[in-house]
Every structure is written in structure tokens, then in C-alpha cells.
Design an enzyme around this catalytic site. Structure first.
Site, PDB file in Angstrom:
ATOM      1  N   GLU A 112       0.831  -1.213   0.000  1.00  0.00           N
ATOM      2  CA  GLU A 112       0.000   0.000   0.000  1.00  0.00           C
ATOM      3  C   GLU A 112       0.862   1.258   0.000  1.00  0.00           C
ATOM      4  OE1 GLU A 112      -2.907   0.185   3.092  1.00  0.00           O
ATOM      5  OE2 GLU A 112      -3.696  -1.807   2.631  1.00  0.00           O
ATOM      6  N   GLU A 179      -8.418   2.178  -4.756  1.00  0.00           N
ATOM      7  CA  GLU A 179      -9.535   2.092  -3.806  1.00  0.00           C
ATOM      8  C   GLU A 179     -10.137   3.473  -3.558  1.00  0.00           C
ATOM      9  OE1 GLU A 179      -8.791  -0.321  -0.366  1.00  0.00           O
ATOM     10  OE2 GLU A 179     -10.664   0.275   0.601  1.00  0.00           O
TER      11      GLU A 179
HETATM   12  O1  KIV Z   1      -7.048  -6.233   2.254  1.00  0.00           O
HETATM   13  C1  KIV Z   1      -7.893  -6.181   1.353  1.00  0.00           C
HETATM   14  O2  KIV Z   1      -8.898  -6.884   1.342  1.00  0.00           O
HETATM   15  C2  KIV Z   1      -7.679  -5.249   0.273  1.00  0.00           C
HETATM   16  C3  KIV Z   1      -8.868  -4.919  -0.583  1.00  0.00           C
HETATM   17  C4  KIV Z   1      -9.697  -3.892   0.111  1.00  0.00           C
HETATM   18  C5  KIV Z   1      -8.478  -4.501  -1.930  1.00  0.00           C
HETATM   19  O3  KIV Z   1      -6.628  -4.716   0.119  1.00  0.00           O
END
Ligand code: KIV
Length: 262
Positions: A112, A179
Site C-alpha cells: 500500500e 480504492e
Molecule cells: O485487504 C484487502 O482486502 C484489500 C482490498 C480492500 C483490496 O486490500
């Protein structure tokens, strides 16, 4: 499933259907129902462990659940999340933890954040580990972002997303999750980049879609986010709900920007 096949699908205009998955039983069902990519998401911290955020998920948790999914899966591509604290410190730490996830059965790891993540992402790619980025709203930064808020709004927000996507592609990544960003922006970014763009709350113009499995099966209590549809409503069984999700993503019936978009 292979990365090559996912690229072919995108080039042919076929949408990529992705769901989160955390264990062998559901991996069997999702794989049989035609899901292309299983994301072992650190959302397991919320949906399985009952935490308010994903911040407490450990590398050990991710290794365990990735191995479970890999044992149940036959054909889908497996992406595993790198949890909070497992890649922030240095590219070397990211590599050590990514290796553990790959050895557990992941075929790609997801990190991320944008900009500061690029050295680690490049380091992994150069060492043979396929990388997925995650931009826009990034749940591991929920406190820094001031809660669950749409990202990429306004000229500067849109420009930041474009820059981060370009840097991620330059680092050699193959995929990015976007997202909670405006649908029009996500559509443009998808057209501009060579990355496979998987949207969640990012509109119908992405290369594919992902939802948290428990959300789309109606198992999450409380008001669901705007971008979720309950596919279990009206389905005969879980596999039927998942098949409907795959069919609707591929046919462009889900998401509907007027209902699920920002
Ligand atoms: O952890 C997760 O489920 C994700 C999704 C929200 C894409 O990263």
C-alpha cells in the site's frame, strides 16, 4: 492463471474478477466459480479477527492464510498483502517478508502507498517477485488519511494519483488496486497506464474489480460501503453468488457507476 493470461484478458477487453479469500474451503469455491485472482487481503484483520483496522495483522497471519488459500486453489492467481510494518522500513525487510509470502504460495505481493514505496517495489521486481501496488484510499494509513475518505479529488489529488501510478509502473509493477477514487479519474488512469488496474470503489472503467468476499456475501454487519453489492441476496448458494459476481464484472453490470461510484 498466469500474469501473461491476465494481460491477454485485459488486452482483449475482458474484465478481471478478483475477490479476497483467506482459507482453503473458500479458495476451492471461488476458484470453481471462475474468480481470476484471489487476494489474501490483510482485511482478514477485520473480517476474520474482528479488529477495527488492518494494522494489527502480522506477517505470520499472512503466511498462514496464504498457505491455506494456496492449498485450496487450483487455477486462480494468488496475490498476498504485505501487512503494516512488513515493508515500510527498507527494501531489504520488504524482500525478506515477500519471500515468506511467496514461499507460502503467493504469486504476487501487494504493497500500500505511493512514492515512498517505489524503492521497495523496484527491489522486489528486480528480484523476480511480481508486485501489485495499492493507491487511492490505503487502509493501513486510515488514521493518517483521517478515516475512510475518497482520494484523488480535485486537481492536486488527481495529479498525485497519476504521478504515483506512473512511478509504480516505472518501478516494474504489473498491477495496482485503486480504492475509493472518482470513477472518471480511475477510467482515465486505466487508459493511460500499462498496469492492470483493479478497482474497489473506483468505477467500471478499471481493468477489473475486487470486493472483500464477506462484504459481497452479505456477511458484514452494519451499513456496507457504497461500492458493495450483496450478491448472496437471491443466490441459491455461495458458489452461485460468486458466479453471479464474476458474470456481472465480466459483462460490465457491476459496478454501476451511478450506484457504486464516486
Ligand atoms: O485487504 C484487502 O482486502 C484489500 C482490498 C480492500 C483490496 O486490500
Amino acid at each position: 492463471m498466469t500474469l501473461h493470461r491476465l494481460r491477454e484478458m485485459h488486452a482483449a477487453g475482458e474484465k478481471i474478477a478478483v475477490l479476497t479469500c483467506y482459507d482453503a474451503a473458500f479458495a476451492q469455491v471461488l476458484d470453481a466459480a471462475g474468480v481470476d485472482v484471489l487476494l489474501v487481503g490483510d482485511s482478514l484483520g477485520s473480517v476474520l479477527q474482528g479488529h477495527a483496522t488492518t494494522l494489527s495483522v502480522s506477517v505470520e497471519d499472512m503466511v498462514y492464510h496464504t498457505a491455506c488459500v494456496a492449498r485450496g486453489n487450483r487455477g486462480a492467481w494468488i496475490v498476498a498483502d504485505m501487512p503494516f510494518g512488513s515493508y515500510q522500513e527498507s527494501p531489504e525487510l520488504a524482500l525478506r517478508n515477500a519471500v515468506r509470502l511467496m514461499q507460502a504460495g503467493a504469486q504476487m505481493v501487494k504493497l500500500e502507498g505511493g512514492g515512498w514505496t517505489v524503492p521497495a517495489e523496484r527491489f522486489l521486481v528486480e528480484r523476480g517477485i511480481p508486485v501489485c501496488g495499492h493507491l487511492g484510499f490505503t487502509p493501513q494509513s486510515v488514521h493518517a488519511l483521517g478515516g475512510y475518505r475518497v482520494q484523488g479529488r480535485g486537481d492536486s489529488g488527481a495529479q498525485l494519483l497519476r504521478t504515483q501510478t506512473a512511478e509504480l509502473a516505472d518501478a516494474g509493477a504489473d498491477m495496482v488496486v485503486l480504492e475509493m477514487v472518482p470513477a472518471a479519474l480511475a477510467r482515465e488512469v486505466t487508459q493511460e497506464t500499462r498496469l492492470l488496474v483493479i478497482g474497489i470503489g473506483a468505477g467500471a472503467g478499471c481493468s477489473g474489480q475486487v470486493l472483500v468476499m464477506h462484504d459481497m456475501l452479505g456477511l458484514t454487519r452494519g451499513k456496507p460501503p457504497r461500492f458493495v453489492r450483496n450478491f448472496a441476496a437471491g443466490a441459491a448458494d455461495i458458489e452461485g453468488a460468486v458466479r453471479q459476481y464474476v458474470a456481472d464484472v465480466k459483462a460490465g453490470r457491476f459496478p454501476d457507476d451511478a450506484v457504486h461510484g464516486f
